[in-house]
Design a protein around this motif. Structure first.
Motif, PDB file in Angstrom:
ATOM      1  N   ILE A   6     -40.924  60.053 -11.643  1.00  0.00           N
ATOM      2  CA  ILE A   6     -40.133  60.391 -12.495  1.00  0.00           C
ATOM      3  C   ILE A   6     -39.118  60.704 -11.229  1.00  0.00           C
ATOM      4  O   ILE A   6     -39.753  61.292 -10.325  1.00  0.00           O
ATOM      5  N   PHE A  28     -39.547  55.117 -13.839  1.00  0.00           N
ATOM      6  CA  PHE A  28     -39.350  54.023 -13.405  1.00  0.00           C
ATOM      7  C   PHE A  28     -40.805  53.632 -13.311  1.00  0.00           C
ATOM      8  O   PHE A  28     -41.480  54.740 -13.814  1.00  0.00           O
ATOM      9  N   GLU A  54     -41.907  59.536  -0.096  1.00  0.00           N
ATOM     10  CA  GLU A  54     -41.650  60.342  -0.610  1.00  0.00           C
ATOM     11  C   GLU A  54     -42.566  61.007  -1.090  1.00  0.00           C
ATOM     12  O   GLU A  54     -43.068  60.137  -1.768  1.00  0.00           O
ATOM     13  N   GLU A  56     -45.177  63.149  -3.248  1.00  0.00           N
ATOM     14  CA  GLU A  56     -45.526  63.640  -4.979  1.00  0.00           C
ATOM     15  C   GLU A  56     -46.964  64.064  -4.976  1.00  0.00           C
ATOM     16  O   GLU A  56     -47.632  63.219  -4.587  1.00  0.00           O
ATOM     17  N   ASP A  85     -44.172  57.699  -2.732  1.00  0.00           N
ATOM     18  CA  ASP A  85     -43.138  56.913  -3.512  1.00  0.00           C
ATOM     19  C   ASP A  85     -42.186  56.179  -2.559  1.00  0.00           C
ATOM     20  O   ASP A  85     -41.021  57.299  -1.821  1.00  0.00           O
ATOM     21  N   LYS A 106     -38.027  50.293  -5.451  1.00  0.00           N
ATOM     22  CA  LYS A 106     -39.634  50.946  -5.767  1.00  0.00           C
ATOM     23  C   LYS A 106     -40.562  50.117  -5.874  1.00  0.00           C
ATOM     24  O   LYS A 106     -41.684  51.259  -5.490  1.00  0.00           O
ATOM     25  N   THR A 174     -40.512  64.261  -6.124  1.00  0.00           N
ATOM     26  CA  THR A 174     -40.608  64.697  -5.118  1.00  0.00           C
ATOM     27  C   THR A 174     -39.162  66.208  -4.785  1.00  0.00           C
ATOM     28  O   THR A 174     -38.319  65.934  -5.503  1.00  0.00           O
TER      29      THR A 174
HETATM   30 ZN    ZN Z   1     -39.977  59.516  -6.070  1.00  0.00          ZN
END
Ligand code: ZN
Length: 202
Positions: A6, A28, A54, A56, A85, A106, A174
């Protein structure tokens, strides 16, 4: 196994990247080959010169479901862990400018280091503290009370489009404080003050 992510789920992080606050969860995915487990090293790939961490909260799904109703959503969460991430910000910026999908920025190999999981039972979903340290310094300090879309919202929303399956992961977004990494860095992740993950950048 699927890895959902997210984006922009904390207002302060959306702001730091000058992104608008989304009206529905921004979803994603990363492929299974993005996973990096057991505190293995992350080797800085040649595809980017600007990879960001990031940190999370990651949810592990414990049973299969689709079209999940809000009152049952939390019962689908088996465990809570810490994940990074990793994002190739330079590639992502190019994708955004062209209006293209983000996958190459990503979902590249090992872009999703994940810790072990602690049981979700007994945790307050609206009060989970998530901290990222870079070389021993706290760089991100967030709490799920500040999520724009709660765990419940995320599960209801995702299950409208995708069957959730046992073993799926959800990166829940994040908080502020993302930044670049370089070779030699050590990233550590904490959930409710408990050290969950270590990742050395090689
Ligand atoms: Zn992220």
């Amino acid at each position: 196994m699927k890895i959902f992510c997210i984006g922009r789920n904390y207002a302060d992080h959306a702001k730091e990247l000058n992104n608008p606050i989304p009206e529905s969860p921004l979803v994603f995915m990363k492929p299974p080959t993005a996973l990096l487990i057991k505190n293995r090293h992350f080797f800085y790939p040649e595809l980017s010169n600007d990879i960001h961490y990031e940190g999370e909260v990651v949810l592990k799904i414990g049973k299969n479901g689709r079209h999940i109703q809000p009152e049952f959503a939390l019962s689908y969460i088996e465990g809570v862990g810490f994940g990074i991430d990793f994002t190739a910000r330079d590639l992502q910026q190019k994708c955004k400018e062209k209006g293209h999908p983000w996958e190459i920025a990503k979902g590249f190999d090992h872009s999703a280091p994940i810790s072990e999981f602690v049981p979700f039972e007994g945790l307050d979903p609206q009060n989970i503290n998530v901290v990222t340290k870079l070389n021993g310094t706290v760089v991100q300090d967030g709490n799920t009370k500040d999520l724009l879309f709660s765990f419940q919202d995320i599960i209801v929303y995702l299950s409208k489009y995708f069957t959730l399956q046992m073993g799926d992961y959800i990166f829940t977004g994040t908080p502020a404080g993302v930044g670049p990494i370089k070779i030699g860095d050590r990233i550590e992740g904490f959930i409710n003050s408990e050290k969950m993950l270590k990742c050395d950048v090689m």
